[in-house]
Design a protein around this motif. Structure first.
Motif, PDB file in Angstrom:
ATOM      1  N   ILE A   1       9.863  36.097 -18.726  1.00 25.61           N
ATOM      2  CA  ILE A   1       9.477  37.221 -17.849  1.00 25.61           C
ATOM      3  C   ILE A   1      10.237  37.133 -16.529  1.00 25.61           C
ATOM      4  O   ILE A   1      10.766  38.131 -16.030  1.00 25.61           O
ATOM      5  CB  ILE A   1       7.945  37.218 -17.622  1.00 25.61           C
ATOM      6  CG1 ILE A   1       7.238  37.607 -18.923  1.00 25.61           C
ATOM      7  CG2 ILE A   1       7.567  38.159 -16.483  1.00 25.61           C
ATOM      8  CD1 ILE A   1       5.724  37.570 -18.855  1.00 25.61           C
ATOM      9  N   MET A   2      10.325  35.935 -15.975  1.00 27.52           N
ATOM     10  CA  MET A   2      11.014  35.790 -14.695  1.00 27.52           C
ATOM     11  C   MET A   2      12.518  36.049 -14.846  1.00 27.52           C
ATOM     12  O   MET A   2      13.135  36.670 -13.983  1.00 27.52           O
ATOM     13  CB  MET A   2      10.765  34.396 -14.086  1.00 27.52           C
ATOM     14  CG  MET A   2       9.305  34.120 -13.760  1.00 27.52           C
ATOM     15  SD  MET A   2       8.425  35.475 -12.941  1.00 27.52           S
ATOM     16  CE  MET A   2       8.594  35.055 -11.219  1.00 27.52           C
TER      17      MET A   2
ATOM     18  N   MET B   1      12.341  38.630  -9.967  1.00 31.99           N
ATOM     19  CA  MET B   1      11.662  39.634  -9.141  1.00 31.99           C
ATOM     20  C   MET B   1      10.497  40.282  -9.880  1.00 31.99           C
ATOM     21  O   MET B   1      10.195  41.447  -9.657  1.00 31.99           O
ATOM     22  CB  MET B   1      12.648  40.728  -8.725  1.00 31.99           C
ATOM     23  CG  MET B   1      13.734  40.247  -7.821  1.00 31.99           C
ATOM     24  SD  MET B   1      13.386  40.663  -6.122  1.00 31.99           S
ATOM     25  CE  MET B   1      15.075  40.693  -5.532  1.00 31.99           C
ATOM     26  N   TYR B   2       9.887  39.545 -10.800  1.00 32.75           N
ATOM     27  CA  TYR B   2       8.682  40.068 -11.456  1.00 32.75           C
ATOM     28  C   TYR B   2       7.625  40.343 -10.389  1.00 32.75           C
ATOM     29  O   TYR B   2       6.937  41.347 -10.397  1.00 32.75           O
ATOM     30  CB  TYR B   2       8.179  39.056 -12.475  1.00 32.75           C
ATOM     31  CG  TYR B   2       6.838  39.395 -13.061  1.00 32.75           C
ATOM     32  CD1 TYR B   2       6.717  40.380 -14.036  1.00 32.75           C
ATOM     33  CD2 TYR B   2       5.687  38.737 -12.623  1.00 32.75           C
ATOM     34  CE1 TYR B   2       5.472  40.697 -14.567  1.00 32.75           C
ATOM     35  CE2 TYR B   2       4.444  39.047 -13.151  1.00 32.75           C
ATOM     36  CZ  TYR B   2       4.347  40.022 -14.118  1.00 32.75           C
ATOM     37  OH  TYR B   2       3.115  40.327 -14.636  1.00 32.75           O
TER      38      TYR B   2
ATOM     39  N   PHE C   1      14.685  31.769  -9.304  1.00 27.27           N
ATOM     40  CA  PHE C   1      14.181  31.396  -7.980  1.00 27.27           C
ATOM     41  C   PHE C   1      12.673  31.648  -7.975  1.00 27.27           C
ATOM     42  O   PHE C   1      12.228  32.789  -7.906  1.00 27.27           O
ATOM     43  CB  PHE C   1      14.877  32.217  -6.894  1.00 27.27           C
ATOM     44  CG  PHE C   1      16.355  31.949  -6.776  1.00 27.27           C
ATOM     45  CD1 PHE C   1      16.837  30.656  -6.623  1.00 27.27           C
ATOM     46  CD2 PHE C   1      17.277  32.992  -6.801  1.00 27.27           C
ATOM     47  CE1 PHE C   1      18.203  30.401  -6.502  1.00 27.27           C
ATOM     48  CE2 PHE C   1      18.647  32.751  -6.680  1.00 27.27           C
ATOM     49  CZ  PHE C   1      19.100  31.445  -6.531  1.00 27.27           C
ATOM     50  N   LEU C   2      11.899  30.565  -8.063  1.00 27.56           N
ATOM     51  CA  LEU C   2      10.456  30.670  -8.277  1.00 27.56           C
ATOM     52  C   LEU C   2       9.654  30.078  -7.122  1.00 27.56           C
ATOM     53  O   LEU C   2      10.208  29.476  -6.216  1.00 27.56           O
ATOM     54  CB  LEU C   2      10.084  29.958  -9.589  1.00 27.56           C
ATOM     55  CG  LEU C   2      10.887  30.362 -10.832  1.00 27.56           C
ATOM     56  CD1 LEU C   2      10.441  29.556 -12.038  1.00 27.56           C
ATOM     57  CD2 LEU C   2      10.745  31.861 -11.106  1.00 27.56           C
ATOM     58  N   GLN C   3       8.343  30.259  -7.213  1.00 28.95           N
ATOM     59  CA  GLN C   3       7.445  29.648  -6.237  1.00 28.95           C
ATOM     60  C   GLN C   3       6.667  28.511  -6.911  1.00 28.95           C
ATOM     61  O   GLN C   3       6.825  28.266  -8.091  1.00 28.95           O
ATOM     62  CB  GLN C   3       6.462  30.697  -5.707  1.00 28.95           C
ATOM     63  CG  GLN C   3       7.169  31.917  -5.120  1.00 28.95           C
ATOM     64  CD  GLN C   3       6.294  32.725  -4.182  1.00 28.95           C
ATOM     65  OE1 GLN C   3       5.541  32.174  -3.385  1.00 28.95           O
ATOM     66  NE2 GLN C   3       6.396  34.044  -4.263  1.00 28.95           N
TER      67      GLN C   3
ATOM     68  N   PRO D   1       0.505  31.964 -17.869  1.00 24.22           N
ATOM     69  CA  PRO D   1       0.513  32.963 -16.785  1.00 24.22           C
ATOM     70  C   PRO D   1       1.905  33.606 -16.676  1.00 24.22           C
ATOM     71  O   PRO D   1       2.921  32.913 -16.814  1.00 24.22           O
ATOM     72  CB  PRO D   1       0.201  32.127 -15.542  1.00 24.22           C
ATOM     73  CG  PRO D   1      -0.538  30.929 -16.057  1.00 24.22           C
ATOM     74  CD  PRO D   1       0.066  30.644 -17.406  1.00 24.22           C
ATOM     75  N   ALA D   2       1.937  34.902 -16.419  1.00 30.04           N
ATOM     76  CA  ALA D   2       3.209  35.628 -16.417  1.00 30.04           C
ATOM     77  C   ALA D   2       4.226  35.022 -15.445  1.00 30.04           C
ATOM     78  O   ALA D   2       5.414  34.906 -15.768  1.00 30.04           O
ATOM     79  CB  ALA D   2       2.966  37.097 -16.071  1.00 30.04           C
ATOM     80  N   VAL D   3       3.771  34.615 -14.261  1.00 27.23           N
ATOM     81  CA  VAL D   3       4.723  34.105 -13.262  1.00 27.23           C
ATOM     82  C   VAL D   3       5.295  32.742 -13.643  1.00 27.23           C
ATOM     83  O   VAL D   3       6.228  32.258 -13.009  1.00 27.23           O
ATOM     84  CB  VAL D   3       4.106  34.004 -11.850  1.00 27.23           C
ATOM     85  CG1 VAL D   3       3.824  35.392 -11.289  1.00 27.23           C
ATOM     86  CG2 VAL D   3       2.863  33.137 -11.837  1.00 27.23           C
TER      87      VAL D   3
END
Ligand SMILES: *Cc1c(COP(=O)(O)O)cnc(C)c1O
Length: 362
Positions: free
Chosen positions: A228-229, A235-236, A71-73, A221-223
């Motif tokens: 990572i996610m 909830m990174y 669940f991302l932005q 980018p990490a996000v």
């Protein structure tokens, strides 16, 4: 005030019962004593919401265990870049089918990061059909093949899943996710911005096969890094908390209706009301080829730009909102996502028929 029939392509209508539940829980959620909007994303109450959302989505879409749900932005548009940064890393090649504006944008973004190739397009007929492809159209060493499954602006939809052999297929399903069952195993990755058929804007759903995760470029980018996610259960950083909560309610609503098989049946009935009418007369023209028609976005024109304008204006005054076509295409577009009741489509057709009688063409 009465609720209108909202034919917006996105953000778009949500089920009334979901909105009512949001309203009832708006100020105090359960026994939390606060709104979901005010909650720490690390709180036990919110943890239950996001876990339930994932569990329900897995159930509704029948997502196998070897796929991660994120669940991302950032919207589908951020995925246009995230996909190549995560997946175009082995041979630095990817093949794209361009069937509309969004897939064109996805290709353009990928071109920044490697050898992204246009393998098929329907631009020659203003994207009124879905290109047919066979396995031979794709490069054997492509890291993935990208498609846009439903073309929101033009009103077309893939009525077949391209055979890409062993090459992972990546699909933007922003405007058709949850409209009918899909065989997730046929895809390496599915992504969708939520604001068409799932939730308010701000949430992007990513469903990605585990073996495709963990090969991102080092400078990502990490996000944007799926590994990572995924390792942090989305909830990174702070996830889009409220849209995820609404999404959970929408998944529950779909379940209560009988799941995606039932949803498909409802959507087919709805779309048939409009397409059957369009096929039965010659005042309006439906530009999309029949075998490429979208069940979610129905486009039509009168053939006269002034009449189109008048149509949209009169429709709006009568409570048929956002029926004007995309600014790049003109004409009309009725987006009839899951939340649009069949009555809305029947009323629209009634109006279309009256408008045709009242406005004869010269
Ligand atoms: C709306 C839409 C997009 C763009 O979504 P954003 O969330 O605005 O980035 C991309 N692809 C499809 C198919 C869409 O319908």
């Amino acid at each position: 005030m009465k609720r209108v029939y909202n034919f917006s392509a996105g953000p778009s209508a949500l089920p009334l019962s979901v909105l009512e539940k949001c309203a009832a829980e708006m100020v105090c959620y359960g026994d939390a004593g606060m709104s979901v909007m005010e909650m720490s994303h690390r709180s036990p109450a919110y943890d239950a919401i996001i876990k339930d959302a994932e569990k329900l989505l897995r159930k509704v879409m029948n997502i196998p265990d070897n796929y991660k749900v994120l669940f991302l932005q950032g919207g589908a548009s951020l995925q246009f870049a995230s996909v190549p940064l995560n997946l175009m890393t082995k041979n630095k090649k990817a093949d794209y089918i361009v069937s509309g504006q969004f897939s064109g944008k996805a290709l353009k973004e990928a071109e920044k990061y490697g050898d992204a190739k246009l393998v098929a397009s329907s631009k020659d007929k203003n994207f009124t059909y879905i290109p047919k492809t066979t396995r031979e159209d794709f490069r054997a060493d492509a890291d993935y093949v990208h498609i846009c499954f439903n073309n929101t602006i033009y009103g077309t939809k893939f009525n077949y899943i391209p055979d890409t052999g062993d090459i992972p297929l990546v699909a933007d399903m922003s405007s058709c996710i949850l409209s009918e069952p899909v065989d997730v195993t046929k895809f390496g990755m599915i992504y969708a911005g939520a604001q068409k058929n799932v939730a308010p804007a701000g949430l992007t759903i990513v469903i990605v096969r585990e073996d495709l995760i963990g090969n991102a470029r080092e400078d990502i980018p990490a996000v944007m890094d799926y590994k990572i996610m995924a390792d942090n259960d989305s909830m990174y950083n702070t996830p889009p908390c409220y849209p995820i909560y609404v999404a959970k309610l929408v998944f529950e609503w779909i379940e209560s209706l009988g799941g995606l098989e039932a949803m498909k049946k409802l959507n087919e009935e709805k779309a048939a009301v409009l397409y059957d009418y369009l096929d039965s007369q010659d005042y309006y023209i439906a530009p999309v080829e029949k075998d490429s028609r979208s069940m979610m976005n129905v486009t039509f024109v009168t053939g006269d730009a002034e009449l189109d304008k008048k149509f949209a204006k009169e429709a709006d005054a009568l409570g048929f909102k956002n029926i004007k076509g995309h600014r790049s295409v003109g004409g009309m577009r009725a987006s009839i996502y899951n939340a649009m009741p069949i009555e809305g489509v029947k009323e629209l057709v009634k109006f279309m028929d009256e408008f045709a009688k009242n406005n004869p063409k010269a």
